[in-house]
Each structure stands twice: as C-alpha cells, then as structure tokens.
Design a protein around this motif. Structure first.
Motif, PDB file in Angstrom:
ATOM      1  N   LYS A  48      -0.750  -1.145   1.459  1.00  0.00           N
ATOM      2  CA  LYS A  48      -0.852  -2.067   2.581  1.00  0.00           C
ATOM      3  C   LYS A  48       0.509  -2.416   3.183  1.00  0.00           C
ATOM      4  O   LYS A  48       1.546  -2.272   2.543  1.00  0.00           O
ATOM      5  N   ARG A  49       0.451  -2.902   4.427  1.00  0.00           N
ATOM      6  CA  ARG A  49       1.664  -3.266   5.164  1.00  0.00           C
ATOM      7  C   ARG A  49       2.507  -4.283   4.412  1.00  0.00           C
ATOM      8  O   ARG A  49       3.737  -4.231   4.450  1.00  0.00           O
ATOM      9  N   GLU A  50       1.847  -5.194   3.679  1.00  0.00           N
ATOM     10  CA  GLU A  50       2.599  -6.211   2.947  1.00  0.00           C
ATOM     11  C   GLU A  50       3.294  -5.652   1.703  1.00  0.00           C
ATOM     12  O   GLU A  50       4.070  -6.361   1.055  1.00  0.00           O
ATOM     13  N   GLU A  51       3.028  -4.397   1.358  1.00  0.00           N
ATOM     14  CA  GLU A  51       3.714  -3.749   0.231  1.00  0.00           C
ATOM     15  C   GLU A  51       4.784  -2.804   0.785  1.00  0.00           C
ATOM     16  O   GLU A  51       4.854  -1.631   0.422  1.00  0.00           O
TER      17      GLU A  51
END
Length: 313
Positions: A48-51
C-alpha cells in the motif's frame, strides 16, 4: 543399467528407486536483482501507499519485502522476458531414482521461506546463488512428491540470506484454522491484470497470461500464480499484524489448495498464537470471497517481537 530411470516399451520407467534421491544436490542457480525488481515485486503483491519504504527507493527506510527472494529461482539473472517452459525443461537436471521432471504436469503443493538475514536492496557486489538439495521423494498413488530445500547464499562471504522449502504435494503436519474468530482479516481484490503484473517478477509461465493455454490445462482461463497469492497473503500478515516492519518477518509456509483467477478477492484470516522467544505465531488461511473456496491452507507465519525503539516507517 542407467542410474536414472529409463522409459520402457510399455511406457513405464525402469530403475525407479526414490531412496537414491534423498540428499541429491541440485544444480546451482546464479541470481541477481536491481532496486527496480524490488519495487516491482512490492507493487505486484499489493503493498500500500502508506508502506512507502517498500515502494520508493529514496525513502530513508527503503527495504526489500521479506518474501522477495521467492521468485529469484525463476528470474535468475535475467532482465528480460524468456521462454519459461523451455528454461524449466533445460535447467531441470535428472534426479537419481526419479522419472524426468515435466514442468507442464508439475504442480506446487507447499512452499516455505525463512529469512536468515535481510537482503540488501540490490545485489550489486554480491555473488548470489541458490544451492539446493532433495530432502525426500514419496510415491502417493502414482504421483511423485518431491521435497526440496534451497538456500540463497553469497558465495563471496558464505553469508546465507534465505532458506526455501518446497514440495509437489502436502506431506507435513498441518495448521488447521482455529475454531474461533480471527484476530485479523486482510482483504485484497486482485485486478484482471494482476497475474500479468506479477509475471514481470520472473514467473513467465504462459498459464498466467494466455486464456487458451489455461483452458487447455483444464481451467476457466489464465490463473494467478500460486506464489502470487502466497505473497499477497504474506503482505497481508505483515501489514495487519507486523506493522509493515520487514525486520519482524521470520518465516512463512502454506499449501496451495485451489487456483485463483485474476479479478477475484482474496481474504486472509489470521489467528495469533504464542511462540518461542516472544515471537508471534500466526496461523492463517486465504479464501476467495466470491465463492468461499480455500486458496491457501496450512498457513503458518512467524513474526518476531516489535522493536522498542521508535519506528522510522
């Protein structure tokens, strides 16, 4: 008589003696990879983008996703596409006491991976190779089950990075899903193009791209890579229970129970159990939301304790 089985006039093989196979050393496979390969793999398994530390090479905590090495035996040192079937046939040397390997009839039964040391973000400066051996071969009603163990090692230093286990059929004790509500659930809807993206990580089997090839193999069409589903589940576990911290991922194993078609939704249910050295043992199962069939069974993952220092992720 040849040390290797020879097909006789009736179509059967002479000199099949599975006892000869145990301990057989497999041909060494040289491998290498670029930072681009690391980024592509993370994107292909649904990171995911947050990773961003798995997806952006300039992130201060840029890291290899822990199961990245699972595809290196396919990719090897290639930076371009290749004929998957031809390579598999050419590279599978005979194993003492067993019939010839047929990649078009072989199926994955169970895969395991253990992280011994974190991989650097690129292989430059390393001389990596996969060293393997046969652990055992079993006759299951006319089907041969081969259990192997492979280690990714830098031959310059002798440092071992990853250990892989694989079988062509379930032979080990299972980890059934507990009869209680899961501690965490991860949902991932694959795209119709998911297998086409994941194949760029090195698994160029036409079964994952060509609809007619898939139908000739007995499926509705092209299917997801088993390791693709396996890696999506690995990501789900680390995301839901491991804080997306690559250093916490110790090992994973799971059986391939059913095929998955691109576009279907994968549901990975996880149950935490106590482990040694304060580790978190996770029993998991991955199903297809659309019809409930089990895609991965016998799932077991080990996460190490969270670090006490403030995370940079």
């Amino acid at each position: 008589m040849s040390l290797y089985p020879v097909r006789n006039a009736s179509g059967w093989y002479d000199n099949v003696d599975f006892r000869k196979a145990a301990g057989h050393k497999l041909p060494v496979v040289k491998v290498s990879y670029l930072r681009r390969d690391v980024l592509l793999f993370a994107a292909a398994i649904g990171v995911k983008r947050e990773e961003l530390h798995f997806l952006y090479e300039l992130h201060p905590a840029f890291a290899v996703f822990p199961t990245f090495a699972s595809n290196l035996a396919f990719k090897r040192t290639s930076q371009d596409v290749f004929d998957f079937i031809e390579r598999m046939i050419a590279s599978n040397a005979p194993v003492l006491g067993t019939p010839p390997f047929d990649p078009q009839r072989s199926v994955d039964g169970e895969r395991g991976l253990e992280v011994l040391n974190p991989l650097p973000v690129e292989s430059a400066g390393l001389d990596l190779e996969i060293q393997g051996k046969v652990i055992g071969v079993y006759d299951k009603g006319g089907n041969m089950i081969l259990e192997g163990e492979n280690t990714l090692v830098d031959v310059k230093t002798g440092k071992e990075y990853v250990k892989f286990t694989n079988t062509a059929g379930p032979t080990k004790k299972g980890y059934p899903a507990p009869d209680r509500q899961p501690d965490a659930v991860h949902y991932y809807k694959t795209s119709p193009e998911q297998a086409l993206l994941y194949r760029l990580c090195g698994d160029y089997n036409p079964l994952h791209a060509d609809e007619q090839f898939g139908k000739r193999a007995g499926f509705k069409g092209s299917i997801m890579q088993g390791l693709g589903t396996w890696n999506i589940a690995a990501h789900g576990i680390l995301f839901e229970l491991g804080g997306s911290d690559s250093n916490r991922f110790k090992s994973i194993t799971a059986r391939f129970a059913n095929v998955v078609y691109p576009g279907e939704t994968l549901v990975t249910k996880m149950w935490k159990t106590p482990g040694k050295d304060c580790n978190c043992n996770v029993v998991f199962e991955t199903t297809v939301q659309e019809d409930g069939r089990v895609a991965l069974s016998n799932g077991f993952c080990v996460l190490t304790p969270a670090r006490t220092a403030t995370s940079k992720l």
